[in-house]
Design a protein around this motif. Structure first.
Motif, short mmCIF file in Angstrom:
data_model
loop_
_atom_site.label_atom_id
_atom_site.label_comp_id
_atom_site.label_asym_id
_atom_site.label_seq_id
_atom_site.Cartn_x
_atom_site.Cartn_y
_atom_site.Cartn_z
N ILE A 44 13.62 10.96 0.61
CA ILE A 44 14.57 9.90 0.91
C ILE A 44 15.71 10.09 -0.20
CG2 ILE A 44 12.53 8.30 1.14
CD1 ILE A 44 12.82 7.12 -1.62
N LYS A 45 17.01 9.44 0.50
CA LYS A 45 18.07 9.57 -0.24
C LYS A 45 18.62 8.51 -0.56
CE LYS A 45 18.19 14.15 0.30
NZ LYS A 45 17.74 14.94 -0.56
N GLY A 46 18.19 7.34 0.00
CA GLY A 46 18.69 6.01 -0.24
C GLY A 46 17.83 5.15 -1.57
N LEU A 47 17.36 4.01 -1.14
CA LEU A 47 16.76 3.24 -1.92
C LEU A 47 15.23 3.63 -2.12
CD1 LEU A 47 17.70 -0.36 -0.52
CD2 LEU A 47 18.58 0.68 -2.47
N THR A 48 14.69 3.46 -3.39
CA THR A 48 13.36 3.93 -3.65
C THR A 48 12.42 2.59 -3.34
OG1 THR A 48 13.62 3.03 -5.95
CG2 THR A 48 14.03 5.20 -5.36
N LEU A 49 11.16 2.76 -3.06
CA LEU A 49 10.33 1.86 -2.67
C LEU A 49 10.30 0.85 -3.85
CD1 LEU A 49 7.57 3.94 -0.88
CD2 LEU A 49 9.69 2.75 0.07
N ARG A 79 0.76 -1.18 -0.05
CA ARG A 79 0.03 0.07 -0.10
C ARG A 79 0.88 1.39 0.03
NH1 ARG A 79 -3.00 -0.52 5.13
NH2 ARG A 79 -3.56 1.75 4.66
N ILE A 80 1.88 1.30 0.76
CA ILE A 80 2.95 2.34 0.69
C ILE A 80 3.42 2.44 -0.53
CG2 ILE A 80 4.94 3.38 1.67
CD1 ILE A 80 4.33 1.89 4.10
N TYR A 81 4.14 1.48 -1.21
CA TYR A 81 4.59 1.74 -2.56
C TYR A 81 3.51 2.13 -3.67
CZ TYR A 81 5.88 0.32 -7.39
OH TYR A 81 6.25 0.34 -8.60
N SER A 82 2.14 1.54 -3.42
CA SER A 82 1.22 1.79 -4.58
C SER A 82 0.61 3.48 -4.47
CB SER A 82 -0.07 0.87 -4.32
OG SER A 82 0.36 -0.36 -4.57
N LEU A 83 0.64 3.86 -3.10
CA LEU A 83 0.35 5.16 -2.91
C LEU A 83 1.33 6.07 -3.60
CD1 LEU A 83 -1.85 7.13 -1.43
CD2 LEU A 83 -0.09 7.19 0.61
N VAL A 119 10.94 -4.78 1.71
CA VAL A 119 11.38 -4.43 3.16
C VAL A 119 12.41 -3.77 3.31
CG1 VAL A 119 11.41 -5.45 5.15
CG2 VAL A 119 9.88 -6.68 3.68
N LYS A 120 13.48 -3.78 2.68
CA LYS A 120 14.65 -3.17 2.66
C LYS A 120 14.53 -1.76 2.38
CE LYS A 120 19.69 -3.21 1.51
NZ LYS A 120 20.71 -3.86 0.57
N ALA A 121 13.94 -1.46 1.23
CA ALA A 121 13.87 0.16 1.26
C ALA A 121 12.93 0.84 2.16
CB ALA A 121 12.87 0.20 -0.14
N ILE A 122 12.04 0.33 2.96
CA ILE A 122 11.34 0.84 4.19
C ILE A 122 12.15 0.63 5.37
CG2 ILE A 122 9.44 0.90 5.40
CD1 ILE A 122 7.91 -0.15 2.94
N GLN A 123 12.90 -0.45 5.53
CA GLN A 123 13.55 -0.53 6.81
C GLN A 123 14.67 0.09 6.73
OE1 GLN A 123 16.58 -2.26 6.81
NE2 GLN A 123 16.93 -2.52 9.16
N GLU A 149 13.23 -11.93 -5.16
CA GLU A 149 13.84 -11.06 -4.21
C GLU A 149 13.05 -9.83 -4.00
OE1 GLU A 149 18.26 -9.90 -4.65
OE2 GLU A 149 17.84 -10.65 -6.58
N SER A 150 11.76 -9.82 -4.66
CA SER A 150 10.85 -8.62 -4.65
C SER A 150 10.57 -8.41 -3.21
CB SER A 150 9.62 -9.03 -5.27
OG SER A 150 8.76 -9.90 -4.67
N ARG A 151 10.37 -9.15 -2.13
CA ARG A 151 10.05 -9.16 -0.68
C ARG A 151 10.95 -8.66 0.03
NH1 ARG A 151 4.58 -10.70 -0.12
NH2 ARG A 151 3.88 -12.15 -1.56
N VAL A 152 12.19 -9.21 -0.10
CA VAL A 152 13.39 -8.64 0.46
C VAL A 152 13.50 -7.12 0.18
CG1 VAL A 152 15.05 -9.72 -0.77
CG2 VAL A 152 15.58 -9.08 1.65
#
Length: 351
Positions: free
Chosen positions: A36-41, A17-21, A56-60, A50-53
């Motif tokens: 954000i300055k690092g990874l995009t969602l 939901r966060i990505y879709s928004l 999660v990594k982009a938000i974590q 690898e999609s799930r990790v």
């Protein structure tokens, strides 16, 4: 793993939901990029391992920045549904300690699985190495069940304090689903590999081959013959294999260790036919379905709507060229073209 319990489904639903928004509008995505300055969602996918990790990594790695982007979106967007969704995600989802804890746990789990998964997908992966990888992953999960939850709580509390969130967990949760579901799947995979180890294990390395006495070696050869037998036919003669392996152990150079090296040595010697067959069978056993899935992915790229009238022979040729592109890069095209032209040139004799 992601569908192992209701809490996991809710967590990954929030991630999507966060990505879709943000992804549904270029203006919203620009707000995200400004914060954000690092990874995009990243979006979740049912086909990419690898999609799930990655999601999660982009938000974590930047939860505070994403929360700020959600709050900014809630203030600046004119759409009532978007404003409500952004406020809800910022306050009750990414601003919730339970979400932070789940994010920490899932990243630890998925990161470990992803490392082993990528190794198992490699083209030159061997069964003995795969067994060690899966066994190590099982040991990691067993240890994580004992100490991982406590460590995840500590890290999640540090993150909650940084984000000014009350680090209170209303009910003590356990990670028994890790043992019940993930460990069960890993142990099942390990049992499958172990079955191959019982049959082909004596051929895995030169060290294992040299460590066996003649009686154990004979039992292993007979077991392999029975495994590859159908009715009265068998691919490997156990007695012939025993004789060849006894001789091979004495002649095998010390620098040759793995089964691939042994097979290449047998090809050069050209005097161990039964052993060559046994090693070829061993090395053609697929560790994962990754190679088959890569082939189907190539086929989807080749068989497009613009090529709907392509015949089977041409499709097979293009698929083979695409799949074996690494080998094709080593071929001298000029020689092939000259050879083709010489065979197909029409020559007429004039008098």
């Amino acid at each position: 793993m992601a569908n192992s319990c209701g809490k996991a489904k809710d967590f990954f639903g929030t991630v999507q939901r966060i990505y879709s928004l943000f992804a549904n509008s270029t203006k919203r995505w620009l707000i995200l990029k400004e914060n954000i300055k690092g990874l995009t969602l990243k979006s979740l996918s049912t086909t990419r391992w690898e999609s799930r990790v990655a999601s999660v990594k982009a938000i974590q790695s930047q939860p505070l920045q994403i929360k700020k982007a959600l709050l900014q979106l809630a203030e600046s967007d004119n759409d009532l549904v978007t404003r409500s969704a952004a406020k809800s995600l910022a306050a009750y989802d990414i601003g919730n300690f339970e979400f932070l804890l789940g994010m920490t746990i899932w990243y630890d789990i998925l990161a470990a699985v992803n490392e082993v998964s990528k190794d198992l997908q490699s083209k030159d992966m061997l069964i003995d190495v795969a067994i060690e990888q899966v066994q190590g992953l099982i040991a990691y999960f067993e240890k994580y069940r004992e100490t991982g939850f406590t460590e995840a709580m500590i890290n999640a509390k540090k993150l909650a304090i940084e984000m000014e969130i009350d680090p209170v967990f209303p009910e003590q949760k356990s990670v028994k689903f890790v043992e019940k579901d993930i460990l069960m799947r890993m142990k099942r995979r390990f049992e499958e590999y172990q079955a191959y180890d019982d049959i082909f294990g004596f051929l895995f390395t030169s060290e294992r081959l040299n460590s066996m006495d003649n009686n154990k070696l004979k039992d292993s050869c007979d077991r392999l013959q029975n495994f590859l037998k159908k009715d009265e036919l068998f691919d490997v003669d156990g007695d012939a294999l025993l004789v060849e392996l006894k001789l091979l152990r004495e002649r095998l150079p010390k620098e040759i260790k793995t089964s691939i090296d042994i097979l290449n040595y047998l090809k050069r010697m050209r005097c161990f036919p039964t052993a060559s067959v046994a090693y070829r069978i061993l090395l053609t056993i697929p560790i994962t379905v990754a190679s088959a899935e890569r082939s189907f992915s190539k086929l989807k790229l080749l068989k497009s709507y613009l090529r709907s009238t392509m015949l089977q022979e041409r499709l097979n040729g293009l698929a083979l060229i695409s799949i074996e592109s690494d080998f094709l890069d080593k071929i001298d095209y000029e020689v092939l073209i000259d050879d083709f032209a010489a065979k197909n040139a029409r020559r007429a004799i004039f008098k």
